[in-house]
Design a protein around this motif. Sequence first.
Motif, short mmCIF file in Angstrom:
data_model
loop_
_atom_site.label_atom_id
_atom_site.label_comp_id
_atom_site.label_asym_id
_atom_site.label_seq_id
_atom_site.Cartn_x
_atom_site.Cartn_y
_atom_site.Cartn_z
N LEU A 194 8.74 14.34 -8.37
CA LEU A 194 9.91 13.90 -7.60
C LEU A 194 10.01 14.65 -6.28
CD1 LEU A 194 12.58 13.61 -10.44
CD2 LEU A 194 11.23 11.79 -9.40
N LEU A 195 9.66 15.94 -6.31
CA LEU A 195 9.66 16.72 -5.07
C LEU A 195 8.62 16.16 -4.10
CD1 LEU A 195 10.46 19.13 -3.33
CD2 LEU A 195 8.84 20.52 -4.64
N ALA A 196 7.45 15.80 -4.62
CA ALA A 196 6.36 15.30 -3.77
C ALA A 196 6.75 13.99 -3.08
CB ALA A 196 5.10 15.11 -4.61
N VAL A 197 7.34 13.06 -3.82
CA VAL A 197 7.69 11.77 -3.20
C VAL A 197 8.85 11.93 -2.23
CG1 VAL A 197 6.82 10.41 -5.13
CG2 VAL A 197 9.22 11.09 -5.12
N THR A 198 9.72 12.90 -2.48
CA THR A 198 10.81 13.16 -1.53
C THR A 198 10.26 13.71 -0.22
OG1 THR A 198 12.32 13.61 -3.37
CG2 THR A 198 12.99 14.35 -1.20
N VAL A 199 9.32 14.66 -0.31
CA VAL A 199 8.67 15.19 0.90
C VAL A 199 7.94 14.07 1.62
CG1 VAL A 199 6.88 16.74 1.76
CG2 VAL A 199 8.46 17.52 -0.02
N LEU A 200 7.26 13.21 0.87
CA LEU A 200 6.56 12.07 1.46
C LEU A 200 7.52 11.19 2.25
CD1 LEU A 200 4.13 10.09 1.72
CD2 LEU A 200 4.81 9.15 -0.50
N GLY A 201 8.67 10.87 1.66
CA GLY A 201 9.65 10.01 2.32
C GLY A 201 10.25 10.65 3.56
N VAL A 202 10.65 11.93 3.45
CA VAL A 202 11.25 12.62 4.59
C VAL A 202 10.25 12.75 5.73
CG1 VAL A 202 12.23 14.80 5.38
CG2 VAL A 202 12.92 13.87 3.18
N ALA A 203 9.00 13.10 5.40
CA ALA A 203 7.98 13.26 6.44
C ALA A 203 7.70 11.93 7.13
CB ALA A 203 6.70 13.82 5.82
N MET A 204 7.53 10.86 6.37
CA MET A 204 7.27 9.55 6.97
C MET A 204 8.46 9.09 7.82
SD MET A 204 5.23 7.28 4.12
CE MET A 204 5.23 5.87 5.24
N GLY A 205 9.65 9.38 7.36
CA GLY A 205 10.84 8.97 8.08
C GLY A 205 11.01 9.66 9.42
N ASN A 206 10.29 10.78 9.63
CA ASN A 206 10.43 11.54 10.87
C ASN A 206 9.17 11.55 11.72
OD1 ASN A 206 13.20 13.17 10.89
ND2 ASN A 206 12.49 13.01 8.78
N ILE B 123 0.84 -1.20 0.00
CA ILE B 123 0.00 0.00 0.00
C ILE B 123 0.87 1.25 0.00
CG2 ILE B 123 -1.58 1.37 1.44
CD1 ILE B 123 -2.96 -1.27 2.17
N VAL B 124 1.96 1.23 0.76
CA VAL B 124 2.89 2.37 0.75
C VAL B 124 3.44 2.58 -0.66
CG1 VAL B 124 5.12 3.21 1.58
CG2 VAL B 124 3.50 2.19 3.18
N LEU B 125 3.78 1.49 -1.32
CA LEU B 125 4.28 1.56 -2.70
C LEU B 125 3.25 2.20 -3.62
CD1 LEU B 125 6.70 0.63 -4.52
CD2 LEU B 125 5.38 -1.43 -4.99
N ALA B 126 2.00 1.80 -3.47
CA ALA B 126 0.92 2.36 -4.29
C ALA B 126 0.72 3.85 -3.99
CB ALA B 126 -0.38 1.59 -4.04
N ILE B 127 0.83 4.23 -2.71
CA ILE B 127 0.69 5.64 -2.32
C ILE B 127 1.79 6.48 -2.95
CG2 ILE B 127 0.84 7.24 -0.38
CD1 ILE B 127 -1.83 5.87 -0.49
N VAL B 128 3.02 5.95 -2.97
CA VAL B 128 4.14 6.68 -3.58
C VAL B 128 3.85 6.96 -5.05
CG1 VAL B 128 6.58 6.56 -4.20
CG2 VAL B 128 5.84 5.76 -1.97
N ILE B 129 3.41 5.93 -5.76
CA ILE B 129 3.09 6.10 -7.19
C ILE B 129 1.94 7.08 -7.36
CG2 ILE B 129 2.24 4.90 -9.25
CD1 ILE B 129 3.71 2.41 -8.25
N GLY B 130 0.94 6.98 -6.47
CA GLY B 130 -0.20 7.90 -6.54
C GLY B 130 0.20 9.34 -6.29
#
Length: 631
Positions: free
Chosen positions: A247-259, A226-233
């Motif tokens: 690319l900016l959106a998925v990077t923000v998604l990753g940094v936010a989830m990581g913290n 589901i996380v994979l699908a959310i990233v693509i979405g």
Amino acid sequence: MTFTTTTAIALIIFLGILSQWVAWKISKPAIVIMSLCGLIIGPLFNIIIPSEIIGEGMYKTIISLSVALILFEGSLSLNFEEIEDTKFTIKRIVIFGAFIAWILGSLAAHFIADLSITTSLVIGAILIVTGPTVILPLLRQAKLDKRVSAILKWEGILVDPLGAILAVFSLELARVISSSGGSDVKILIHFMLGVVAAVIIGYFAAKFMSIALREHYFPEYLKPAIVLAIVIGVFTLSELISHETGLLAVTVLGVAMGNMKISEINDILHFNENISILLTSSVFIMLTASLSREILISVFEPRIILFVLSMLFVVRPLSIWISTIGTDITLQEKALVGWIAPRGIVALTVTGYFSNLLVAQGYKDAEILLALTFALVIVTVFAHGFSIQPLAKKLGVAHDGKPGLIIVGSNKFSVALADFLATVDIPVLIVEYSEYHLKHAIEMDIEHHRGEILYEVANYNLDLVIYKNMLLNTPIPLYNIMVANEFTGRFGRNNVCIVNVLGDKIKNEFKELRHIQSTRLGDYRATYLNLVELVNQGYKFTATKITSEFSTKDYYEKSDFRKINILAMTESGDITFFTTTGQPKVSEGDYIVSLTPPDEMGYNEINFESFEKYEKVLTNIRDKFQKNFNN
């Protein structure tokens, strides 16, 4: 030979994973092997041209989605708390060094490679990236001092997503500059709204995933998918709103989830790491296979050669030396960090994405970007890969001592072994989650790290560069096996050993423990509780040297039977464990390290009187048993 689309994709995936395995086997960067495979099936022999076989549209889609997933995986490992704790030097390099490298790289691209301002700004941004997929294997190979290793490692991780973000910013900034009067309000507003929308989409998607994972909206087996699908979405939605912001959106998604301190983040990280390896391997071969012979030939153009040389000998050194002014980094450390900057898979994949984008928007000079980046990737991987170790030793910033040992689990036995190995200059690090169990290691001034090793390594909090062997010594059998399986690929099967917790008889009652692939320490006596108890009784570690006068045969025949052999050790510090499956090969000049009873004589000697005494006792017992048996 004509391949179907299915056959071509299957072959590309196979070659990508095969390249990773071969690189691991020969301890070289995988990107070198993948480059050769891609060139062979592509421009050299025209066996597979991915863009033609799977179609131009599908080829671009695969590349762009793969880059998004790779960047998400990289940004997911970033933790602001860890960044705050890093040294001032690392912060300066990541913040100011990346900016300086972008400006200088863009100038080199414009004036040396003769590219337009827009194309120069984009490629200058992309080439600040030195991703962990390339730099970490080099660090393991070179065994640098922890200080230099930390600088290069964290730079690679932090700048990895920054390069793509800066490339997006560069493209929009160039549009503003190149518009009439350099201040087209519509373009500027469109860019700002696109960036804001990407940040909002990425952040709120992370917020939703944080709540959903904590509240268990999804079953365990579906969470990573589901996380994979959310990233693509998220990537697709951001692209629909404003091009080039995905690319900016998925990077923000990753940094936010990581913290957001999500407990399930480790499972997601592990899943995404596997996906990332598969994608980077396949995509890199697709990119190199899609290079035309014309692009390959253009690599040898004087302007590209000069550009590569300027990046190596001007841009990188200047960005490091300027950004570290006023820091505590030494001249030797500056020299090495200013030289080592290998570009890898992310640089080439992101370049492929932006190259197509720029060409589609009318920047014809962007056609040469793949050749330019490919040339820099190959040169830096070879130049830095083969020079990092000798240069580090020459500058005195490499670990030239004996290879170290990681002990997972702190107890009296772990501390005693670490303390003994320290006397022969073998570095030992004890990793333990419990602060209580670390007390003895702290009292003995043994190097230690408090944390869970799987998490610490996955988040790059633990530097294992100087360590070659691992001993699992916790009281939890299944955890020992899980950690051993995780690190066998890193250290090698023969270099990872488990302390038996339950003993053979009890072990066989647990089906999960009957088929342990990793080796187990010592003999039937070397169980977790017994080893700790022996240390409590006063058993000490001793080393017996094998010489021409005292062979291994003499040692095994005359040694005190109460001894438990733990490991063999060479003069250079290489250690091999005694295991339940066999004894290590011990040559003349090597040492056998054993846990020895307190009444035994010391280092490098055998107490023959004690041996004879115990031999007489055993003989009497045997005679009495034989007499009773006969009666």
